[in-house]
Enzyme design. Structure first.
Site, PDB file in Angstrom:
ATOM      1  N   ASP A  32      63.306 -69.794 -35.579  1.00 24.92           N
ATOM      2  CA  ASP A  32      63.334 -69.263 -34.657  1.00 24.92           C
ATOM      3  C   ASP A  32      62.691 -67.668 -34.852  1.00 24.92           C
ATOM      4  O   ASP A  32      63.233 -66.889 -35.718  1.00 24.92           O
ATOM      5  CB  ASP A  32      64.023 -69.090 -33.611  1.00 24.92           C
ATOM      6  CG  ASP A  32      64.346 -68.508 -32.173  1.00 24.92           C
ATOM      7  OD1 ASP A  32      63.503 -68.887 -31.432  1.00 24.92           O
ATOM      8  OD2 ASP A  32      65.443 -68.275 -31.537  1.00 24.92           O
ATOM      9  N   SER A  33      62.399 -66.701 -33.710  1.00 26.52           N
ATOM     10  CA  SER A  33      62.315 -65.858 -34.002  1.00 26.52           C
ATOM     11  C   SER A  33      64.107 -64.597 -33.676  1.00 26.52           C
ATOM     12  O   SER A  33      63.525 -63.412 -34.161  1.00 26.52           O
ATOM     13  CB  SER A  33      61.852 -65.363 -32.335  1.00 26.52           C
ATOM     14  OG  SER A  33      62.683 -65.888 -31.172  1.00 26.52           O
TER      15      SER A  33
ATOM     16  N   TYR B 243      59.096 -62.339 -30.023  1.00 26.90           N
ATOM     17  CA  TYR B 243      58.847 -62.602 -30.073  1.00 26.90           C
ATOM     18  C   TYR B 243      57.451 -63.149 -28.856  1.00 26.90           C
ATOM     19  O   TYR B 243      56.473 -63.199 -28.933  1.00 26.90           O
ATOM     20  CB  TYR B 243      58.554 -64.381 -31.032  1.00 26.90           C
ATOM     21  CG  TYR B 243      58.510 -64.676 -32.357  1.00 26.90           C
ATOM     22  CD1 TYR B 243      58.554 -63.254 -32.559  1.00 26.90           C
ATOM     23  CD2 TYR B 243      58.251 -65.137 -33.153  1.00 26.90           C
ATOM     24  CE1 TYR B 243      58.985 -62.674 -34.540  1.00 26.90           C
ATOM     25  CE2 TYR B 243      58.837 -65.627 -34.702  1.00 26.90           C
ATOM     26  CZ  TYR B 243      59.174 -64.251 -35.138  1.00 26.90           C
ATOM     27  OH  TYR B 243      59.219 -64.664 -36.264  1.00 26.90           O
ATOM     28  N   GLY B 244      58.378 -63.298 -27.779  1.00 30.71           N
ATOM     29  CA  GLY B 244      57.810 -63.525 -26.362  1.00 30.71           C
ATOM     30  C   GLY B 244      56.433 -62.285 -26.347  1.00 30.71           C
ATOM     31  O   GLY B 244      55.735 -62.115 -24.747  1.00 30.71           O
TER      32      GLY B 244
ATOM     33  N   CYS C 176      61.780 -72.089 -31.709  1.00 27.73           N
ATOM     34  CA  CYS C 176      60.938 -71.045 -30.490  1.00 27.73           C
ATOM     35  C   CYS C 176      59.847 -71.612 -29.783  1.00 27.73           C
ATOM     36  O   CYS C 176      58.607 -72.144 -30.871  1.00 27.73           O
ATOM     37  CB  CYS C 176      60.632 -69.895 -31.729  1.00 27.73           C
ATOM     38  SG  CYS C 176      60.122 -68.767 -30.928  1.00 27.73           S
ATOM     39  N   ASN C 177      59.840 -71.353 -28.727  1.00 32.18           N
ATOM     40  CA  ASN C 177      58.690 -71.793 -27.696  1.00 32.18           C
ATOM     41  C   ASN C 177      57.229 -71.273 -27.803  1.00 32.18           C
ATOM     42  O   ASN C 177      56.090 -71.388 -28.188  1.00 32.18           O
ATOM     43  CB  ASN C 177      59.310 -71.775 -26.395  1.00 32.18           C
ATOM     44  CG  ASN C 177      60.172 -72.985 -26.276  1.00 32.18           C
ATOM     45  OD1 ASN C 177      59.169 -74.190 -25.074  1.00 32.18           O
ATOM     46  ND2 ASN C 177      61.532 -73.080 -26.101  1.00 32.18           N
ATOM     47  N   THR C 178      57.642 -69.476 -28.368  1.00 28.74           N
ATOM     48  CA  THR C 178      56.566 -68.997 -28.153  1.00 28.74           C
ATOM     49  C   THR C 178      55.855 -68.578 -29.693  1.00 28.74           C
ATOM     50  O   THR C 178      54.704 -69.635 -29.910  1.00 28.74           O
ATOM     51  CB  THR C 178      57.116 -67.111 -28.252  1.00 28.74           C
ATOM     52  OG1 THR C 178      57.783 -67.438 -27.118  1.00 28.74           O
ATOM     53  CG2 THR C 178      56.251 -66.104 -28.499  1.00 28.74           C
TER      54      THR C 178
ATOM     55  N   GLU D  81      71.612 -63.241 -23.659  1.00 30.18           N
ATOM     56  CA  GLU D  81      72.125 -62.479 -25.089  1.00 30.18           C
ATOM     57  C   GLU D  81      73.101 -61.659 -24.740  1.00 30.18           C
ATOM     58  O   GLU D  81      74.396 -62.388 -24.899  1.00 30.18           O
ATOM     59  CB  GLU D  81      70.806 -61.474 -26.078  1.00 30.18           C
ATOM     60  CG  GLU D  81      70.155 -62.992 -26.466  1.00 30.18           C
ATOM     61  CD  GLU D  81      68.935 -61.900 -27.232  1.00 30.18           C
ATOM     62  OE1 GLU D  81      69.080 -61.001 -27.244  1.00 30.18           O
ATOM     63  OE2 GLU D  81      67.843 -62.395 -28.193  1.00 30.18           O
TER      64      GLU D  81
ATOM     65  N   CYS E 170      61.982 -71.807 -23.514  1.00 32.13           N
ATOM     66  CA  CYS E 170      62.066 -70.258 -23.807  1.00 32.13           C
ATOM     67  C   CYS E 170      63.566 -71.478 -24.679  1.00 32.13           C
ATOM     68  O   CYS E 170      64.760 -71.999 -24.078  1.00 32.13           O
ATOM     69  CB  CYS E 170      62.366 -70.190 -23.288  1.00 32.13           C
ATOM     70  SG  CYS E 170      63.058 -68.124 -24.033  1.00 32.13           S
ATOM     71  N   THR E 171      63.860 -70.581 -25.735  1.00 35.32           N
ATOM     72  CA  THR E 171      65.106 -70.893 -26.597  1.00 35.32           C
ATOM     73  C   THR E 171      66.831 -70.588 -25.853  1.00 35.32           C
ATOM     74  O   THR E 171      67.665 -71.546 -25.414  1.00 35.32           O
ATOM     75  CB  THR E 171      65.189 -70.315 -27.621  1.00 35.32           C
ATOM     76  OG1 THR E 171      64.929 -69.381 -27.736  1.00 35.32           O
ATOM     77  CG2 THR E 171      64.676 -70.860 -28.682  1.00 35.32           C
ATOM     78  N   HIS E 172      66.101 -69.348 -25.005  1.00 42.95           N
ATOM     79  CA  HIS E 172      67.359 -68.879 -24.481  1.00 42.95           C
ATOM     80  C   HIS E 172      68.008 -70.202 -23.020  1.00 42.95           C
ATOM     81  O   HIS E 172      68.833 -69.232 -22.650  1.00 42.95           O
ATOM     82  CB  HIS E 172      66.826 -67.768 -23.780  1.00 42.95           C
ATOM     83  CG  HIS E 172      67.477 -66.606 -25.138  1.00 42.95           C
ATOM     84  ND1 HIS E 172      66.243 -67.210 -26.424  1.00 42.95           N
ATOM     85  CD2 HIS E 172      68.262 -65.277 -25.837  1.00 42.95           C
ATOM     86  CE1 HIS E 172      66.471 -66.304 -27.203  1.00 42.95           C
ATOM     87  NE2 HIS E 172      67.717 -65.137 -27.256  1.00 42.95           N
TER      88      HIS E 172
HETATM   89  N1  DGL Z   1      62.829 -67.914 -28.337  1.00 42.25           N
HETATM   90  C1  DGL Z   1      61.973 -67.028 -28.216  1.00 42.25           C
HETATM   91  C2  DGL Z   1      61.252 -68.740 -27.492  1.00 42.25           C
HETATM   92  O1  DGL Z   1      61.403 -69.094 -27.198  1.00 42.25           O
HETATM   93  C3  DGL Z   1      62.793 -66.175 -26.978  1.00 42.25           C
HETATM   94  C4  DGL Z   1      63.153 -64.757 -27.864  1.00 42.25           C
HETATM   95  C5  DGL Z   1      61.672 -63.998 -28.495  1.00 42.25           C
HETATM   96  O2  DGL Z   1      60.864 -63.680 -27.067  1.00 42.25           O
HETATM   97  O3  DGL Z   1      61.501 -64.369 -29.509  1.00 42.25           O
HETATM   98  O4  DGL Z   1      60.468 -68.583 -26.608  1.00 42.25           O
END
Ligand code: DGL
Length: 270
Positions: A15-16, A47-48, A78-80, A157, A189-191
């Site tokens: 993941d990012s 990464y987003g 990571c979704n991005t 976070e 998104c992971t969060h």
């Molecule tokens: N992990 C990223 C996602 O799922 C969220 C955090 C980021 O922007 O890197 O898109």
């Protein structure tokens, strides 16, 4: 390599940052015998907000690192990264690769009754239209309503997952989706799984939330079975955590995402 040797290899997850631990939490819940190696690119997060070319480059180096550790399956948590880099990773590497977009899209198509599906994610994920394309690939008649919710990441976070600030932010972002008549909302998104109860409160009980992390764990289980590479023995279980930048803040936030404290983290330069 013999079959049983492959079966006992770990699953690689990147993941990012530490958000992908929501996916690991689901893997642990569903597949307790599987070992895994987690890489969080905390030195280069987020990464987003970055360009596709940069996210692809970062995703390639993350994948190379995990593959060099000897894994049987790669999970792009990571979704991005899944949204913009998955095709190029599948082209570059021979190992089976699972992203978080397709599993979430499939579930949404399965459960929508109105044919109107909402998607929320980072700016890059929404801009890529990856969820829209994935849903339309399965059922072209479904209408997608998307909204980038970048502030949900720092809120998760910071641990501000409920209360006034989270609700106000949610209201501001989700108001247009509420008016569109969606009956399913993909948390892209992971969060966002951490903010589930606030998102549910704001969007209303009649909208079903799709947690990509849960769906991805199911997809991993299916892929391992289909390829005959599940690990049935618990004796070889191990977990390893790598971050590209280790700070005390990340370790404590990571515990919140994983649901337990991480005892050992190694910093790596990739
Ligand atoms: N992990 C990223 C996602 O799922 C969220 C955090 C980021 O922007 O890197 O898109």
């Amino acid at each position: 390599m013999t079959d049983s040797k492959i079966n006992s290899l770990p699953i690689g997850v990147f993941d990012s940052g530490i958000g992908g631990l929501t996916v690991v939490r689901e893997i642990l819940r569903r597949l307790p015998h599987e070992s895994f190696i987690y890489l969080g690119d905390t030195a280069r997060v987020p990464y987003g907000t970055k360009s596709s070319q940069t996210v692809i480059r970062y995703s390639q180096s993350n994948s190379r690192f995990l593959i060099s550790k000897g894994i049987k399956l790669l999970v792009v948590a990571c979704n991005t990264a899944s949204a913009v880099a998955l095709p190029s990773l599948r082209w570059d590497f021979e190992i089976p690769i699972i992203g978080v977009i397709e599993p979430g899209a499939r579930k949404a198509v399965r459960i929508t009754k109105t044919g109107k599906v909402g998607v929320i994610g980072t700016s890059s994920t929404i801009k890529s239209n990856a969820y829209k394309k994935a849903v339309e690939n399965i059922a072209s008649e479904i209408k997608i309503y998307s909204k980038a919710c970048p502030l949900f990441v720092p809120l998760a976070e910071e641990g501000w997952i409920d209360g006034k600030i989270a609700e106000l932010t949610g209201n501001k972002y989700l108001e247009p989706l509420k008016e569109s008549g969606i009956d399913v909302l993909i948390l892209g998104c992971t969060h966002y799984p951490l903010l589930k109860s606030t998102i549910q409160k704001v969007i209303g009980d009649e909208v079903v939330l799709v947690d990509s992390a849960e769906e991805t764990a199911l997809e991993i289980e299916r892929t391992l079975k289909e390829n005959g590479i599940s690990n049935e023995s618990s004796s070889s279980y191990k977990s390893e955590f790598y971050l590209t930048d280790v700070s005390e803040t990340f370790i404590s936030i990571a515990g919140r995402f994983l649901g337990e404290r991480i005892e050992r983290v190694e910093q790596v330069d990739i």
